[in-house]
Design a protein around this motif. Structure first.
Motif, mmCIF file in Angstrom:
data_model
loop_
_atom_site.group_PDB
_atom_site.id
_atom_site.type_symbol
_atom_site.label_atom_id
_atom_site.label_comp_id
_atom_site.label_asym_id
_atom_site.label_seq_id
_atom_site.Cartn_x
_atom_site.Cartn_y
_atom_site.Cartn_z
ATOM 1 N N ARG A 225 -16.486 -46.102 33.883
ATOM 2 C CA ARG A 225 -17.448 -45.262 33.260
ATOM 3 C C ARG A 225 -17.640 -45.450 31.730
ATOM 4 O O ARG A 225 -18.621 -45.228 31.299
ATOM 5 C CB ARG A 225 -17.277 -43.877 33.885
ATOM 6 N N GLU A 226 -16.402 -45.319 31.021
ATOM 7 C CA GLU A 226 -16.479 -45.426 29.616
ATOM 8 C C GLU A 226 -17.005 -46.561 29.119
ATOM 9 O O GLU A 226 -17.612 -46.777 28.090
ATOM 10 C CB GLU A 226 -14.749 -45.178 29.220
ATOM 11 N N ILE A 227 -16.485 -47.732 30.020
ATOM 12 C CA ILE A 227 -17.194 -49.262 29.470
ATOM 13 C C ILE A 227 -18.664 -49.024 29.552
ATOM 14 O O ILE A 227 -19.300 -49.542 28.805
ATOM 15 C CB ILE A 227 -16.481 -50.406 30.291
ATOM 16 N N GLU A 228 -19.140 -48.716 30.730
ATOM 17 C CA GLU A 228 -20.668 -48.563 30.966
ATOM 18 C C GLU A 228 -21.287 -47.587 29.922
ATOM 19 O O GLU A 228 -22.681 -47.985 29.415
ATOM 20 C CB GLU A 228 -21.019 -47.782 32.280
ATOM 21 N N GLU A 229 -20.694 -46.528 29.395
ATOM 22 C CA GLU A 229 -21.493 -45.725 28.590
ATOM 23 C C GLU A 229 -21.315 -46.248 27.221
ATOM 24 O O GLU A 229 -22.414 -46.225 26.426
ATOM 25 C CB GLU A 229 -20.572 -44.434 28.435
ATOM 26 N N ALA A 230 -20.267 -47.023 26.807
ATOM 27 C CA ALA A 230 -20.152 -47.835 25.575
ATOM 28 C C ALA A 230 -21.211 -48.920 25.559
ATOM 29 O O ALA A 230 -21.764 -49.003 24.209
ATOM 30 C CB ALA A 230 -18.644 -48.360 25.252
ATOM 31 N N GLU A 231 -21.370 -49.544 26.521
ATOM 32 C CA GLU A 231 -22.382 -50.741 26.598
ATOM 33 C C GLU A 231 -23.727 -50.122 26.561
ATOM 34 O O GLU A 231 -24.492 -50.726 25.636
ATOM 35 C CB GLU A 231 -22.156 -51.536 27.860
ATOM 36 N N THR A 232 -24.116 -48.918 26.946
ATOM 37 C CA THR A 232 -25.455 -48.268 26.857
ATOM 38 C C THR A 232 -25.598 -47.927 25.382
ATOM 39 O O THR A 232 -26.759 -48.358 24.759
ATOM 40 C CB THR A 232 -25.252 -47.109 27.636
ATOM 41 N N ILE A 233 -24.887 -47.484 24.696
ATOM 42 C CA ILE A 233 -24.750 -46.881 23.501
ATOM 43 C C ILE A 233 -25.043 -48.189 22.501
ATOM 44 O O ILE A 233 -25.764 -48.132 21.487
ATOM 45 C CB ILE A 233 -23.452 -46.282 23.032
ATOM 46 N N VAL A 234 -24.134 -49.241 22.612
ATOM 47 C CA VAL A 234 -24.150 -50.587 21.805
ATOM 48 C C VAL A 234 -25.498 -51.102 21.914
ATOM 49 O O VAL A 234 -26.234 -51.582 20.757
ATOM 50 C CB VAL A 234 -23.109 -51.502 22.068
ATOM 51 N N LYS A 235 -26.009 -51.234 23.031
ATOM 52 C CA LYS A 235 -27.203 -51.834 23.322
ATOM 53 C C LYS A 235 -28.458 -50.838 22.705
ATOM 54 O O LYS A 235 -29.458 -51.541 22.066
ATOM 55 C CB LYS A 235 -27.562 -51.880 24.951
ATOM 56 N N ALA A 236 -28.486 -49.618 22.980
ATOM 57 C CA ALA A 236 -29.434 -48.854 22.250
ATOM 58 C C ALA A 236 -29.540 -48.948 20.729
ATOM 59 O O ALA A 236 -30.530 -48.949 20.160
ATOM 60 C CB ALA A 236 -29.263 -47.530 22.862
ATOM 61 N N ALA A 237 -28.203 -49.053 20.109
ATOM 62 C CA ALA A 237 -28.188 -49.295 18.635
ATOM 63 C C ALA A 237 -28.727 -50.584 18.220
ATOM 64 O O ALA A 237 -29.502 -50.642 17.018
ATOM 65 C CB ALA A 237 -26.696 -49.191 18.267
ATOM 66 N N VAL A 238 -28.445 -51.791 19.123
ATOM 67 C CA VAL A 238 -28.984 -52.968 18.659
ATOM 68 C C VAL A 238 -30.484 -53.040 18.941
ATOM 69 O O VAL A 238 -31.199 -53.648 17.961
ATOM 70 C CB VAL A 238 -28.300 -53.892 19.633
ATOM 71 N N ALA A 239 -31.080 -52.297 19.866
ATOM 72 C CA ALA A 239 -32.347 -52.364 20.151
ATOM 73 C C ALA A 239 -33.231 -51.642 19.350
ATOM 74 O O ALA A 239 -34.341 -52.023 18.574
ATOM 75 C CB ALA A 239 -32.958 -51.908 21.527
ATOM 76 N N GLU A 240 -32.552 -50.445 18.455
ATOM 77 C CA GLU A 240 -33.329 -49.980 17.393
ATOM 78 C C GLU A 240 -32.959 -50.400 16.140
ATOM 79 O O GLU A 240 -33.291 -49.877 14.986
ATOM 80 C CB GLU A 240 -32.852 -48.637 17.432
ATOM 81 N N GLU A 241 -32.064 -51.395 16.042
ATOM 82 C CA GLU A 241 -31.767 -51.946 14.757
ATOM 83 C C GLU A 241 -31.132 -51.153 13.581
ATOM 84 O O GLU A 241 -31.334 -51.201 12.545
ATOM 85 C CB GLU A 241 -32.830 -52.858 14.057
ATOM 86 N N GLY A 242 -30.324 -50.297 14.300
ATOM 87 C CA GLY A 242 -29.773 -49.344 13.363
ATOM 88 C C GLY A 242 -28.730 -48.524 14.391
ATOM 89 O O GLY A 242 -28.612 -48.675 15.590
ATOM 90 N N ALA A 243 -28.237 -47.368 13.560
ATOM 91 C CA ALA A 243 -27.214 -46.874 14.407
ATOM 92 C C ALA A 243 -28.014 -45.516 14.966
ATOM 93 O O ALA A 243 -27.304 -44.962 15.828
ATOM 94 C CB ALA A 243 -26.047 -46.227 13.341
ATOM 95 N N GLN A 244 -29.135 -45.207 14.408
ATOM 96 C CA GLN A 244 -29.499 -43.824 14.772
ATOM 97 C C GLN A 244 -30.576 -44.249 15.938
ATOM 98 O O GLN A 244 -31.748 -44.570 15.733
ATOM 99 C CB GLN A 244 -30.416 -43.207 13.839
ATOM 100 N N ALA A 245 -29.920 -44.005 17.326
ATOM 101 C CA ALA A 245 -30.877 -44.718 18.537
ATOM 102 C C ALA A 245 -30.607 -43.325 19.593
ATOM 103 O O ALA A 245 -29.523 -42.811 19.562
ATOM 104 C CB ALA A 245 -30.402 -45.935 19.003
ATOM 105 N N LEU A 246 -31.431 -43.803 20.554
ATOM 106 C CA LEU A 246 -31.227 -42.661 21.625
ATOM 107 C C LEU A 246 -30.821 -43.341 22.951
ATOM 108 O O LEU A 246 -31.229 -44.490 23.249
ATOM 109 C CB LEU A 246 -32.499 -41.928 21.957
ATOM 110 N N ALA A 247 -29.682 -42.945 23.400
ATOM 111 C CA ALA A 247 -29.051 -43.632 24.774
ATOM 112 C C ALA A 247 -29.063 -42.284 25.608
ATOM 113 O O ALA A 247 -28.105 -41.451 25.455
ATOM 114 C CB ALA A 247 -27.634 -44.051 24.426
#
Length: 270
Positions: A225-247
Motif C-alpha cells: 500500500r505504501e508503494i502504491e501511494e508513493a507511486e501515485t504521488i510521484v506520477k501526479a507530481a510529474v504530470a503537473e511538472e512540479g511538486a504542487q499536484a493533486l493525488a
C-alpha cells in the motif's frame, strides 16, 4: 554498499568460521566486531584474523574497532584502515567531534559510523554527526546507554532515539539504524520493536543472528500500500511538472513528493 542498507549483522572477529557464515547470510552489511564480542586476551588474534579477511576486496564489510581510549584502538586503525576489503569503520563510545575528526585524519576518508553510547555522546549528537565529511552515519549503542542512564523501561530511551534521528537528518546523513535486539529467540518482540523504531524515524537495524534479518528487512521495507501511494504521488507530481499536484484528492507539496521518492528508493528490485 546498497543505497539504503536495512540489515547490519554483527559477528565476532575472533571466530573466522562464524564470520564466513555471516558473509553468506544475506545481510546488507556485515560488521566484524573487535570490541564487545571479543575478550581482551583475544583482541590481537581477532585483529589479525580480520586483517586476513580484508586483505582482498569484499562488498559491504565494516569493522567495529575497539573504543578509542583503549590500548587496542590505535593498532586496529593502523592495521585495518588501509585494507581493500574494508568498507567502513564503526567507532564505539564516541563522545566528541574531536575524536571522530582525529580518526578521519588517520584513515584517509574511509566511511565512519559513530556509535553514541553515553549521555554525553547523545547530547553532542549533531556535533559528532557533522564533525567531518567522512562521517556517514551515527547510531545508538543502547545497552551501554541504558546502563549509563540507569533506564529500566525501554520507553526511557525514546528521547535519545529521537535525538539521534534528528541529529542525523540535520547533518544531512541517512537515517540511523536501530540498535540490536538482544533476544534472538523472540522474533515477534523484534518485529514490534522494529515497528516502533520505524515510527521514530529509524531505517534498518543491527542484528546479532541471521534469523533476525528477515524480520528486520520486512519491518523496514515499504508495504504494498505504501508503494502504491508513493507511486501515485510521484506520477501526479510529474504530470503537473512540479511538486504542487493533486493525488487522490490530497494536496501534495514538495516535501510529500520527496518522502514518496524515498519510499520508492527502498523497494528491492530483483
Amino acid at each position: 554498499m546498497t543505497p539504503h542498507p536495512l540489515t547490519w549483522l554483527y559477528v565476532p572477529g575472533d571466530r573466522p568460521s562464524v564470520v564466513a557464515k555471516a558473509l553468506a547470510a544475506g545481510a546488507d552489511v556485515v560488521v566484524v566486531d573487535l570490541e564487545d564480542a571479543v575478550a581482551p586476551d583475544r583482541k590481537e588474534y581477532a585483529r589479525a584474523a580480520t586483517a586476513e579477511l580484508l586483505s582482498e576486496p569484499r562488498p559491504d564489510v565494516h569493522v567495529r574497532v575497539n573504543a578509542l581510549d583503549t590500548p587496542w584502538a590505535a593498532d586496529d586503525l593502523r592495521t585495518l584502515a588501509p585494507l581493500p576489503g574494508l568498507s567502513g569503520l564503526r567507532l564505539p563510545k564516541v563522545t566528541s567531534a574531536k575524536e571522530v575528526t582525529a580518526v578521519a585524519e588517520q584513515t584517509g576518508g574511509l566511511p565512519l559510523y559513530a556509535l553514541l553510547e553515553t549521555a554525553l555522546g547523545v547530547e553532542r549528537a549533531f556535533a559528532i554527526a557533522s564533525a567531518h565529511p567522512a562521517v556517514h552515519g551515527i547510531a545508538l549503542g543502547e545497552a551501554d546507554l541504558r546502563a549509563d542512564l540507569g533506564v529500566r523501561e525501554d520507553a526511557g530511551l525514546d528521547w535519545s532515539r529521537s535525538r539521534v534521528v534528528v541529529a542525523a537528518r540535520a547533518a544531512g546523513l541517512a537515517p540511523p539504524a536501530q540498535s540490536v535486539h538482544p533476544d534472538i529467540r523472540d522474533l515477534d518482540a523484534l518485529a514490534v520493536s522494529c515497528a516502533h523504531g520505524r515510527a521514530l524515524g529509524f531505517l534498518g537495524r543491527a542484528a546479532i543472528h541471521p534469523r533476525q534479518l528477515p524480520v528486520i528487512e520486512s519491518a523496514f521495507l515499504p508495504t504494498g500500500r505504501e508503494i502504491e501511494e508513493a507511486e501515485t504521488i510521484v506520477k501526479a507530481a510529474v504530470a503537473e511538472e512540479g511538486a504542487q499536484a493533486l493525488a487522490d484528492g490530497r494536496f501534495v507539496d514538495a516535501a510529500v513528493v520527496a518522502a514518496a521518492r524515498r519510499t520508492l528508493s527502498l523497494v528491492r528490485r530483483t
